[in-house]
Design a protein around this motif. Structure first.
Motif: not given
Length: 213
Positions: A4, A44-45, A47-48, A50, A73-75, A77
């Motif tokens: 993504k 981004v938050r 759609q999360r 890559d 961010l925690d995870d 991209p």
């Protein structure tokens, strides 16, 4: 697996062109767009993705600040800077902020989609000559505590990374296995607190451990 992608650029024409290129690939999909750096984090938050294709020069919040916000961010991209000029302080600052590499807007479509796959896989898109040229204009007195904790062999590996060599090429240069080099690279990144090879190489230049000359 579908990768993504989010596109952040203040020019609608650029966003449209990038979307067409990315969406033409069976394993890539554009899941969101942002017309300014201020819009990137919410997209981004939601759609999360890559990978984020990030312009650096945007009117309200530039790509440098937006990159810093994303990597916090925690995870986060992966961020791939898409720019007009390679010898641009904005590019260097975006790499320092956590971007995994950069592409020129005149890049061929095949190279662009390859770059998305490369950074999504966790590799850095490193252009040694361009980074060396940008680093040459910067102060080389930044303290990087982890540099002093590198072993002699890890230092050798970092110098070869700065030349843009792959793990296989470094292994051939040092006459060891690729698995051994992977271990050394992992140790270098951990000791320098670097997200990827690009961050490690920038730290090497800024600390003076590697000379741009």
């Amino acid at each position: 697996m579908m990768l993504k992608v989010v596109i952040a650029d203040d020019e609608a024409l650029i966003r449209t062109g990038l979307r067409i290129i990315v969406d033409s690939e069976p394993d890539l999909s554009v899941v969101g767009e942002a017309a300014d750096g201020a819009e990137v984090v919410p997209v981004v938050r939601a759609q999360r993705p890559d990978v984020v294709l990030m312009d650096v020069r945007m009117p309200r919040v530039d790509g440098i600040q937006a990159t810093r916000q994303l990597v916090a961010l925690d995870d986060p991209p992966k961020v791939l800077v898409v720019t007009t000029f390679e010898n641009d302080d904005y590019v260097y600052d975006a790499l320092r902020a956590g971007a995994s590499g950069f592409l020129l807007k005149r890049t061929k479509p095949d190279d662009l989609v390859r770059a998305v796959r490369v950074v999504a896989a966790g590799d850095a898109l490193l252009f040694p000559a361009a980074i060396r040229a940008l680093a040459a204009t910067r102060s080389r007195s930044t303290e990087v505590p982890g540099i002093g904790r590198l072993t002699g062999r890890e230092g050798d590996v970092l110098r070869l990374m700065a030349r843009g060599l792959s793990n296989g090429e470094i292994a051939a240069e040092l006459v060891v296995s690729q698995e051994t080099i992977k271990t050394h690279v992992g140790n270098v990144l951990a000791k320098l607190d670097a997200r990827d090879r690009t961050q490690a190489v920038i730290a090497a230049y800024e600390s003076g451990f590697v000379s741009p000359g």
